[in-house]
Motif scaffolding. Structure first.
Motif, short mmCIF file in Angstrom:
data_model
loop_
_atom_site.label_atom_id
_atom_site.label_comp_id
_atom_site.label_asym_id
_atom_site.label_seq_id
_atom_site.Cartn_x
_atom_site.Cartn_y
_atom_site.Cartn_z
N PRO A 86 0.83 -1.19 -0.08
CA PRO A 86 0.04 0.17 0.04
C PRO A 86 0.65 1.25 -0.06
O PRO A 86 1.94 1.26 0.30
CB PRO A 86 -0.75 -0.09 1.38
N HIS A 87 0.40 2.30 -0.46
CA HIS A 87 0.83 3.54 -0.38
C HIS A 87 0.24 4.51 0.58
O HIS A 87 -0.71 4.10 1.06
CB HIS A 87 1.07 4.43 -1.53
N SER A 113 -4.27 4.60 4.12
CA SER A 113 -3.62 3.49 3.23
C SER A 113 -4.57 2.80 2.03
O SER A 113 -5.70 2.96 2.19
CB SER A 113 -3.41 2.38 4.19
N GLU A 114 -3.82 2.86 0.93
CA GLU A 114 -4.35 2.41 -0.24
C GLU A 114 -3.77 1.15 -0.77
O GLU A 114 -2.47 1.20 -1.07
CB GLU A 114 -4.38 3.66 -1.35
N TYR A 115 -4.67 0.10 -1.26
CA TYR A 115 -4.08 -1.05 -1.76
C TYR A 115 -4.79 -1.44 -3.05
O TYR A 115 -5.60 -0.99 -3.40
CB TYR A 115 -4.57 -2.29 -0.56
N GLY A 116 -4.10 -2.28 -3.69
CA GLY A 116 -4.41 -2.67 -5.11
C GLY A 116 -3.69 -2.49 -6.20
O GLY A 116 -4.24 -2.75 -7.36
N TRP A 117 -2.53 -1.59 -6.07
CA TRP A 117 -1.76 -1.34 -7.02
C TRP A 117 -1.03 -2.33 -7.77
O TRP A 117 -0.76 -2.40 -9.10
CB TRP A 117 -0.77 -0.27 -6.75
N SER A 118 -0.62 -3.44 -7.02
CA SER A 118 0.10 -4.46 -7.75
C SER A 118 -0.90 -5.28 -8.69
O SER A 118 -0.43 -5.93 -9.60
CB SER A 118 0.28 -5.74 -6.63
N GLU A 142 -9.86 -4.00 -8.76
CA GLU A 142 -10.22 -3.69 -7.11
C GLU A 142 -9.05 -2.78 -6.47
O GLU A 142 -7.99 -3.11 -6.46
CB GLU A 142 -10.30 -4.91 -6.58
N LYS A 143 -9.82 -1.70 -5.59
CA LYS A 143 -8.87 -0.89 -5.10
C LYS A 143 -9.32 -0.60 -3.75
O LYS A 143 -10.72 -0.39 -3.61
CB LYS A 143 -8.62 0.56 -5.79
N SER A 144 -8.73 -0.66 -2.39
CA SER A 144 -9.32 -0.31 -1.20
C SER A 144 -8.51 0.67 -0.42
O SER A 144 -7.39 0.87 -0.78
CB SER A 144 -9.34 -1.75 -0.48
N LEU A 145 -9.19 1.36 0.28
CA LEU A 145 -8.71 2.38 1.02
C LEU A 145 -9.14 2.43 2.46
O LEU A 145 -10.34 2.10 2.68
CB LEU A 145 -8.90 3.93 0.48
N GLU A 146 -8.50 2.76 3.46
CA GLU A 146 -8.88 3.11 4.68
C GLU A 146 -8.25 4.09 5.60
O GLU A 146 -7.02 4.44 5.11
CB GLU A 146 -8.76 1.83 5.70
N GLY A 147 -8.57 4.72 6.55
CA GLY A 147 -8.04 5.67 7.42
C GLY A 147 -9.01 6.23 8.39
O GLY A 147 -10.18 5.33 8.63
N GLU A 148 -8.49 7.28 8.99
CA GLU A 148 -9.12 7.92 9.75
C GLU A 148 -9.65 9.29 9.10
O GLU A 148 -8.87 10.06 8.31
CB GLU A 148 -8.47 8.33 11.12
N TYR A 149 -11.11 9.98 9.65
CA TYR A 149 -11.58 11.10 9.27
C TYR A 149 -11.83 12.00 10.26
O TYR A 149 -12.33 11.61 11.46
CB TYR A 149 -12.94 10.72 8.07
N GLU A 150 -11.96 13.41 10.27
CA GLU A 150 -12.46 14.53 10.79
C GLU A 150 -13.46 15.22 9.71
O GLU A 150 -12.97 15.85 8.80
CB GLU A 150 -11.41 15.33 11.46
N PHE A 151 -14.49 15.52 10.05
CA PHE A 151 -15.45 16.25 9.54
C PHE A 151 -16.22 17.23 10.31
O PHE A 151 -16.54 17.25 11.33
CB PHE A 151 -16.32 15.54 8.65
N VAL A 152 -16.08 18.55 10.04
CA VAL A 152 -16.80 19.86 10.84
C VAL A 152 -17.25 20.59 9.56
O VAL A 152 -16.96 20.86 8.52
CB VAL A 152 -15.50 20.69 11.24
N ALA A 153 -18.63 20.87 9.78
CA ALA A 153 -19.57 21.69 8.99
C ALA A 153 -20.12 22.52 9.74
O ALA A 153 -20.66 22.39 10.93
CB ALA A 153 -20.52 20.73 8.14
N GLY A 164 -14.06 9.38 13.10
CA GLY A 164 -13.89 8.02 13.27
C GLY A 164 -13.02 7.47 12.03
O GLY A 164 -12.29 8.06 11.45
N HIS A 165 -13.30 6.13 12.04
CA HIS A 165 -12.62 5.21 10.94
C HIS A 165 -13.54 5.26 9.64
O HIS A 165 -14.70 5.26 9.73
CB HIS A 165 -12.33 3.73 11.57
N TRP A 166 -12.83 4.93 8.51
CA TRP A 166 -13.50 4.73 7.36
C TRP A 166 -12.82 3.80 6.41
O TRP A 166 -11.57 3.64 6.56
CB TRP A 166 -13.92 6.10 6.44
N ASN A 167 -13.53 3.11 5.65
CA ASN A 167 -12.78 2.34 4.80
C ASN A 167 -13.67 2.04 3.41
O ASN A 167 -14.96 2.52 3.37
CB ASN A 167 -12.70 0.91 5.11
N MET A 168 -13.32 1.89 2.26
CA MET A 168 -14.15 2.15 1.04
C MET A 168 -13.25 0.88 0.17
O MET A 168 -11.86 0.88 -0.13
CB MET A 168 -14.06 3.28 0.33
#
Length: 263
Positions: A86-87, A113-118, A142-153, A164-168
């Motif tokens: 992953p990068h 973190s992003e996976y799937g480049w190979s 297929e490409k997958s990503l995960e990490g932490e997010y902060e959202f203020v509106a 919190g944590h997010w993944n896609m």
């Protein structure tokens, strides 16, 4: 074409090869150390530019990238080039609106973190020596990503905060990347990424709503309705990814010593 233009363009070609290969020279044991310099010279000399037949050169470069896919995971420690599968992106920020006005939001993604480049494939490659630019299209089954997010509106004086944590996971996904050096060798690189196609998507955003059951409902809505919202969020996705990759490319490739490998 000037020698400086050639050097700039060759620098981008080499950088792109590293981005797609991401680690062909990551062997650390002295007894089996690959001769990095010789391999770089071989890589640069594999494809020959013919002004009368640019398609042949572009096809050759595309094949070079795809031949090196197996090395995405190691990086090139001797030249400070980080792995791409992953990068990692430690921090990406997106803002919209005036925080002192009636409405605005800020989204921060951390430790992504992003996976799937190979498993990806470069499907098109184009070089523009005069503009010091390369453009390549890339397909990911297929490409997958995960990490932490902060959202203020903020809306009409009311503030909303979530983190919190997010993944896609993206399926049947393709993107086009443009990389341009904005000056002489060693100057900044500018990266722009455009999402071309998303065939399928699964996403989870933790703590988006209060309560586990409501979060499950939110995930269900997002995963069933994302295609309707994609035209509106695509520009923001492009901006986030482009910002992240501009930082990553400059960290790994801006000061790469190209002159060592040009003959």
């Amino acid at each position: 074409m000037s020698q400086q233009s050639l050097a700039n363009c060759n620098s981008l070609f080499l950088m792109a090869a590293f981005v797609i290969a991401a680690g062909i020279f990551g062997v650390t044991e002295a007894s089996s150390q690959i001769d990095v310099d010789q391999d770089l010279k071989h890589l640069i000399g594999r494809c020959h530019r013919d002004p009368g037949n640019p398609d042949e050169y572009n096809d050759c470069m595309k094949q070079v990238f795809n031949d090196l896919r197996a090395y995405f995971t190691t990086g090139v420690p001797s030249y400070n080039i980080q792995p791409f599968d992953p990068h990692q992106s430690p921090y990406v920020e997106l803002r919209r609106g005036d925080p002192h006005g009636p409405g605005s939001f800020k989204l921060v993604l951390r430790n992504v973190s992003e996976y799937g480049w190979s498993r990806s494939e470069v499907t098109k490659f184009h070089s523009d020596a005069e503009d010091h630019r390369i453009v390549y299209a890339q397909y990911f089954p297929e490409k997958s990503l995960e990490g932490e997010y902060e959202f203020v509106a903020k809306l009409l004086g009311t503030e909303l905060r979530r983190q919190g944590h997010w993944n896609m996971t993206l399926y049947d996904y393709s993107q086009t990347t443009s990389v341009r050096r904005v000056g002489d060798p060693g100057s900044l690189l500018k990266v722009h990424v455009e999402v071309d196609r998303i065939g399928g998507m699964e996403m989870h955003i933790g703590n988006l709503l209060q309560g586990q059951s409501l979060n499950q409902v939110a995930d269900g809505v997002i995963n069933s309705m994302w295609q309707l919202g994609l035209p509106f969020v695509r520009p923001m996705i492009n901006e986030l990814v482009s910002t992240a990759f501009t930082d990553i490319f400059n960290e790994s490739f801006r000061h790469f010593p190209l002159e060592k490998f040009l003959s």
